[in-house]
Write a protein that holds these residues in place. Sequence first.
Motif, PDB file in Angstrom:
ATOM      1  N   PRO A  93      10.526   6.498   3.984  1.00 15.81           N
ATOM      2  CA  PRO A  93      10.878   5.336   4.749  1.00 15.81           C
ATOM      3  C   PRO A  93      11.545   4.302   3.825  1.00 15.81           C
ATOM      4  O   PRO A  93      10.890   3.893   2.781  1.00 15.81           O
ATOM      5  N   ARG A  94      12.584   3.309   4.284  1.00 18.70           N
ATOM      6  CA  ARG A  94      12.894   2.166   3.458  1.00 18.70           C
ATOM      7  C   ARG A  94      13.116   1.205   4.245  1.00 18.70           C
ATOM      8  O   ARG A  94      13.188   1.222   5.573  1.00 18.70           O
ATOM      9  N   VAL A  95      13.141  -0.147   3.812  1.00 17.80           N
ATOM     10  CA  VAL A  95      13.205  -1.451   4.500  1.00 17.80           C
ATOM     11  C   VAL A  95      14.685  -1.243   4.993  1.00 17.80           C
ATOM     12  O   VAL A  95      15.637  -0.430   4.530  1.00 17.80           O
ATOM     13  N   THR A  96      14.909  -1.765   6.302  1.00 18.94           N
ATOM     14  CA  THR A  96      16.298  -1.772   6.830  1.00 18.94           C
ATOM     15  C   THR A  96      16.574  -2.843   7.594  1.00 18.94           C
ATOM     16  O   THR A  96      15.667  -4.025   7.590  1.00 18.94           O
TER      17      THR A  96
ATOM     18  N   ARG B  77       0.836  -1.070  -0.032  1.00 18.51           N
ATOM     19  CA  ARG B  77       0.139   0.106   0.174  1.00 18.51           C
ATOM     20  C   ARG B  77       0.892   1.422   0.052  1.00 18.51           C
ATOM     21  O   ARG B  77       0.636   2.148  -0.510  1.00 18.51           O
ATOM     22  N   TRP B  78       1.853   1.142   0.724  1.00 19.25           N
ATOM     23  CA  TRP B  78       2.851   2.328   1.175  1.00 19.25           C
ATOM     24  C   TRP B  78       3.312   2.584  -0.535  1.00 19.25           C
ATOM     25  O   TRP B  78       3.494   3.947  -0.933  1.00 19.25           O
ATOM     26  N   GLU B  79       3.848   1.597  -1.172  1.00 18.75           N
ATOM     27  CA  GLU B  79       4.684   1.834  -2.518  1.00 18.75           C
ATOM     28  C   GLU B  79       3.459   2.464  -3.413  1.00 18.75           C
ATOM     29  O   GLU B  79       4.002   3.169  -4.585  1.00 18.75           O
ATOM     30  N   GLN B  80       2.301   2.335  -3.178  1.00 19.40           N
ATOM     31  CA  GLN B  80       1.147   2.740  -4.014  1.00 19.40           C
ATOM     32  C   GLN B  80       0.559   4.232  -3.689  1.00 19.40           C
ATOM     33  O   GLN B  80      -0.325   4.688  -4.027  1.00 19.40           O
ATOM     34  N   GLY B  81       1.336   4.791  -2.468  1.00 19.44           N
ATOM     35  CA  GLY B  81       0.978   6.157  -2.371  1.00 19.44           C
ATOM     36  C   GLY B  81      -0.212   5.945  -1.212  1.00 19.44           C
ATOM     37  O   GLY B  81      -0.700   6.980  -0.393  1.00 19.44           O
ATOM     38  N   GLY B  82      -0.446   4.674  -0.335  1.00 22.42           N
ATOM     39  CA  GLY B  82      -1.672   4.613   0.358  1.00 22.42           C
ATOM     40  C   GLY B  82      -1.411   4.534   1.882  1.00 22.42           C
ATOM     41  O   GLY B  82      -2.160   4.473   2.677  1.00 22.42           O
ATOM     42  N   GLU B  83       0.034   4.674   2.354  1.00 24.68           N
ATOM     43  CA  GLU B  83       0.482   4.703   3.460  1.00 24.68           C
ATOM     44  C   GLU B  83       1.653   5.693   3.677  1.00 24.68           C
ATOM     45  O   GLU B  83       1.869   6.377   2.800  1.00 24.68           O
ATOM     46  N   GLU B  84       1.748   6.169   4.904  1.00 18.94           N
ATOM     47  CA  GLU B  84       2.683   7.219   5.209  1.00 18.94           C
ATOM     48  C   GLU B  84       3.504   7.054   6.447  1.00 18.94           C
ATOM     49  O   GLU B  84       3.033   5.819   7.386  1.00 18.94           O
TER      50      GLU B  84
ATOM     51  N   THR C 241       5.331  10.035   2.730  1.00 13.23           N
ATOM     52  CA  THR C 241       4.960   9.002   1.707  1.00 13.23           C
ATOM     53  C   THR C 241       5.972   8.749   0.807  1.00 13.23           C
ATOM     54  O   THR C 241       7.064   9.285   0.961  1.00 13.23           O
ATOM     55  N   CYS C 242       6.016   7.637   0.112  1.00 15.31           N
ATOM     56  CA  CYS C 242       7.000   6.946  -0.810  1.00 15.31           C
ATOM     57  C   CYS C 242       7.623   8.026  -1.828  1.00 15.31           C
ATOM     58  O   CYS C 242       8.409   7.797  -2.224  1.00 15.31           O
ATOM     59  N   GLU C 243       6.615   8.987  -1.957  1.00 21.73           N
ATOM     60  CA  GLU C 243       7.244  10.043  -3.267  1.00 21.73           C
ATOM     61  C   GLU C 243       8.366  10.772  -2.703  1.00 21.73           C
ATOM     62  O   GLU C 243       9.228  11.417  -3.482  1.00 21.73           O
TER      63      GLU C 243
ATOM     64  N   GLY D  42      -2.516 -15.653  -5.511  1.00 24.08           N
ATOM     65  CA  GLY D  42      -3.178 -15.145  -4.609  1.00 24.08           C
ATOM     66  C   GLY D  42      -2.877 -16.055  -3.381  1.00 24.08           C
ATOM     67  O   GLY D  42      -3.270 -15.392  -2.132  1.00 24.08           O
ATOM     68  N   ARG D  43      -2.215 -16.987  -3.453  1.00 25.77           N
ATOM     69  CA  ARG D  43      -1.877 -17.732  -2.170  1.00 25.77           C
ATOM     70  C   ARG D  43      -0.513 -17.377  -1.686  1.00 25.77           C
ATOM     71  O   ARG D  43      -0.113 -17.729  -0.322  1.00 25.77           O
ATOM     72  N   LEU D  44       0.011 -16.292  -2.319  1.00 33.78           N
ATOM     73  CA  LEU D  44       1.500 -15.989  -1.965  1.00 33.78           C
ATOM     74  C   LEU D  44       1.654 -14.597  -1.342  1.00 33.78           C
ATOM     75  O   LEU D  44       0.521 -13.759  -1.520  1.00 33.78           O
ATOM     76  N   PRO D  45       2.554 -14.231  -0.784  1.00 32.34           N
ATOM     77  CA  PRO D  45       2.748 -12.957  -0.316  1.00 32.34           C
ATOM     78  C   PRO D  45       2.833 -12.009  -1.320  1.00 32.34           C
ATOM     79  O   PRO D  45       3.014 -12.228  -2.544  1.00 32.34           O
ATOM     80  N   VAL D  46       2.340 -10.839  -1.005  1.00 36.95           N
ATOM     81  CA  VAL D  46       1.884  -9.821  -2.032  1.00 36.95           C
ATOM     82  C   VAL D  46       3.119  -9.362  -2.986  1.00 36.95           C
ATOM     83  O   VAL D  46       3.165  -9.135  -4.069  1.00 36.95           O
ATOM     84  N   SER D  47       4.163  -9.471  -2.377  1.00 37.53           N
ATOM     85  CA  SER D  47       5.754  -9.051  -2.959  1.00 37.53           C
ATOM     86  C   SER D  47       5.916 -10.205  -3.989  1.00 37.53           C
ATOM     87  O   SER D  47       6.873  -9.680  -4.842  1.00 37.53           O
ATOM     88  N   LEU D  48       5.469 -11.189  -3.702  1.00 36.40           N
ATOM     89  CA  LEU D  48       5.861 -12.418  -4.963  1.00 36.40           C
ATOM     90  C   LEU D  48       4.832 -12.447  -6.183  1.00 36.40           C
ATOM     91  O   LEU D  48       5.097 -13.090  -7.020  1.00 36.40           O
ATOM     92  N   ARG D  49       3.723 -11.939  -6.016  1.00 34.18           N
ATOM     93  CA  ARG D  49       2.641 -12.119  -6.778  1.00 34.18           C
ATOM     94  C   ARG D  49       2.782 -12.030  -8.418  1.00 34.18           C
ATOM     95  O   ARG D  49       2.582 -12.473  -9.079  1.00 34.18           O
ATOM     96  N   ASP D  50       3.390 -10.592  -8.489  1.00 30.51           N
ATOM     97  CA  ASP D  50       3.739 -10.154  -9.791  1.00 30.51           C
ATOM     98  C   ASP D  50       4.857 -10.865 -10.627  1.00 30.51           C
ATOM     99  O   ASP D  50       4.427 -11.558 -11.624  1.00 30.51           O
ATOM    100  N   GLN D  51       5.566 -11.340  -9.912  1.00 34.38           N
ATOM    101  CA  GLN D  51       6.710 -12.115 -10.497  1.00 34.38           C
ATOM    102  C   GLN D  51       6.316 -13.554 -10.696  1.00 34.38           C
ATOM    103  O   GLN D  51       6.626 -14.166 -11.663  1.00 34.38           O
TER     104      GLN D  51
END
Length: 324
Positions: free
Chosen positions: A52-55, A31-38, A45-47, A270-279
């Motif tokens: 924030p970034r993963v650490t 959601r954050w990568e799509q501008g939906g979180e802060e 926001t992500c822009e 759809g069974r996978l974590p959202v981070s892997l679905r596109d790939q």
Amino acid sequence: MERLIVFSRDRQMLCGGCGRRFVVDLDWIDRWEQGGEECPGCGLTCEHEDAPRVTVDPDDPVLDDGRVARFFWYHTSTQPDWPARNFDPAAVLTAETRMRMGGDEHVAAWAARQRARALHVGTYEAAVHNMLRRIRDQADRGSQFYLYRVRLNPSVVVREGWLVDPSDFAGDVVLDEVCPPGVDVARYLNYHEDPGGLCLALGREAIAGVQQVPVPLPDAWDADWVREAVAALETACDAPVPATGRPARFVRPASPRAVLGRELVAALAGRLPVSLRDQFTSAAAFAEGDDPARWARRASALLDLIGNPTRVLSALGTAEQRQV
């Protein structure tokens, strides 16, 4: 030593604006990568440049220098002998390619730069993510991949601390730039594959041995799902459906079989974590003309890599260890 494999684990975030550290799940990051979180601290926001970034997780056991060589590390590659003992990147170049590169002198300089690159190893999750990304982005869908489990030499010297991902635009790292004399291994934060995990940049001499299995495993599929998917695909017509409106020039409409194939892939993703679905959707895509049984076994086996890593670890446990 094996670490717990959890593709869906929470991630640590660090805000460059206010310095706040907080923990989120993968859905929050999506959601954050799509501008939906802060940022909960300052609202960035992500822009924003300082967003924030993963650490790195401060409790990651790999931060303990003495434990780095005790863990198993992983790598995926289309090379059946990675890492090659006598690596010659120019061996596959044709005479025509050598001429286009400027002749033997330029080829030799290019080969030296290739040999100076660091090798990369990471978590099981990062290795699988890397394979899916390559299938999607580098036209490797038809390539045979191999998963390597890597054992380090117990005497390796680990660089103090960790680096932010030092890779260039092509994913390359010059070994001498991250591992100065006397250092064998450098830890770095991976932003792209298993984000937030620590990977290693190292030379061949740091590796004691590897075990290898083909991925996906040739017999690691859900027989019930495969049987049902094949039955559905074989009853679906593979002829293109005539367009009801004015068709775009040169665009061949999809067949009911291809449409069903996309729906089946979407259900698996759809069974996978959202981070892997596109790939995964790209890697397991059903194409016009695919054999239903062959496609279904491969798609199910790809899912098994993520959903049932114990099967892969069991296969690696019986694989011969090759010294490097």
